[in-house]
Design a protein around this motif. Structure first.
Motif, short mmCIF file in Angstrom:
data_model
loop_
_atom_site.label_atom_id
_atom_site.label_comp_id
_atom_site.label_asym_id
_atom_site.label_seq_id
_atom_site.Cartn_x
_atom_site.Cartn_y
_atom_site.Cartn_z
N GLY A 42 1.33 -42.91 33.61
CA GLY A 42 2.62 -43.51 33.92
C GLY A 42 3.71 -43.21 32.90
O GLY A 42 4.73 -43.88 32.89
N PHE A 43 3.50 -42.22 32.06
CA PHE A 43 4.52 -41.85 31.09
C PHE A 43 5.38 -40.74 31.68
O PHE A 43 4.92 -39.90 32.43
N PHE A 44 6.66 -40.76 31.32
CA PHE A 44 7.65 -39.94 32.00
C PHE A 44 8.68 -39.42 31.00
O PHE A 44 9.18 -40.19 30.18
N ARG A 45 8.99 -38.13 31.06
CA ARG A 45 9.96 -37.54 30.15
C ARG A 45 11.36 -37.87 30.66
O ARG A 45 11.66 -37.67 31.83
N ILE A 46 12.21 -38.42 29.77
CA ILE A 46 13.58 -38.75 30.17
C ILE A 46 14.61 -38.01 29.31
O ILE A 46 15.81 -38.17 29.49
N HIS A 47 14.10 -37.20 28.38
CA HIS A 47 14.97 -36.50 27.42
C HIS A 47 14.10 -35.45 26.76
O HIS A 47 12.88 -35.62 26.69
N GLN A 73 17.67 -43.08 24.98
CA GLN A 73 18.65 -42.26 25.71
C GLN A 73 18.01 -41.43 26.82
O GLN A 73 16.94 -40.85 26.64
N VAL A 74 18.69 -41.39 27.97
CA VAL A 74 18.29 -40.53 29.08
C VAL A 74 19.26 -39.35 29.09
O VAL A 74 20.47 -39.55 29.08
N SER A 75 18.73 -38.14 29.10
CA SER A 75 19.62 -36.98 29.13
C SER A 75 20.02 -36.67 30.56
O SER A 75 19.33 -37.03 31.52
N LYS A 76 21.15 -36.00 30.71
CA LYS A 76 21.64 -35.65 32.05
C LYS A 76 20.62 -34.84 32.83
O LYS A 76 20.45 -35.03 34.02
N GLU A 81 15.80 -36.94 38.06
CA GLU A 81 14.35 -37.10 38.24
C GLU A 81 13.92 -38.56 38.03
O GLU A 81 13.10 -39.10 38.77
N LEU A 82 14.51 -39.20 37.02
CA LEU A 82 14.22 -40.61 36.76
C LEU A 82 14.67 -41.47 37.94
O LEU A 82 13.93 -42.33 38.41
N MET A 83 15.88 -41.25 38.43
CA MET A 83 16.40 -42.02 39.55
C MET A 83 15.57 -41.80 40.82
O MET A 83 15.31 -42.72 41.57
N ASP A 84 15.15 -40.56 41.04
CA ASP A 84 14.30 -40.25 42.19
C ASP A 84 12.98 -41.00 42.08
O ASP A 84 12.47 -41.54 43.06
N ARG A 85 12.43 -41.05 40.90
CA ARG A 85 11.16 -41.73 40.70
C ARG A 85 11.32 -43.25 40.91
O ARG A 85 10.45 -43.89 41.49
N LEU A 86 12.44 -43.80 40.48
CA LEU A 86 12.70 -45.22 40.68
C LEU A 86 12.81 -45.60 42.16
O LEU A 86 12.35 -46.65 42.57
#
Length: 89
Positions: A42-47, A73-76, A81-86
């Motif tokens: 459940g770990f996810f790269r955000i930057h 911080q979340v990079s552009k 990808e983060l929003m899609d996962r949410l």
């Protein structure tokens, strides 16, 4: 250290800083190798420099994820990808 205690990991040269709610640990692995070990948990790269425990997210603002009082911080390039996962949850 159990994976569910980890809030996020931060790249630090050829090391990785691993953060829990109250502590910070330095491990002698690259963030990429840490990601390979934790992504199925459940770990996810955000930057480029940050990997988060997706299950520990408290809230998200425009450019940051909040995890039990920690602001990451979340990079552009990873934001969509983060929003899609949410939206899958």
């Amino acid at each position: 250290l159990m994976s569910d205690q980890i809030l996020y990991a931060e790249a630090f040269d050829n090391y990785t800083n691993v953060y829990t709610e109250h502590n910070k640990y330095i491990i002698s692995h690259t963030l990429k190798s840490v990601e390979e070990k934790l992504q199925h948990l459940g770990f996810f790269r955000i930057h480029r420099s940050f990997l988060i425990n997706f299950n520990a997210i408290d809230s998200i603002s425009e450019n940051y994820v909040f995890l039990k009082g920690h602001k990451v911080q979340v990079s552009k390039s990873y934001r969509k990808e983060l929003m899609d996962r949410l939206t899958l949850i």
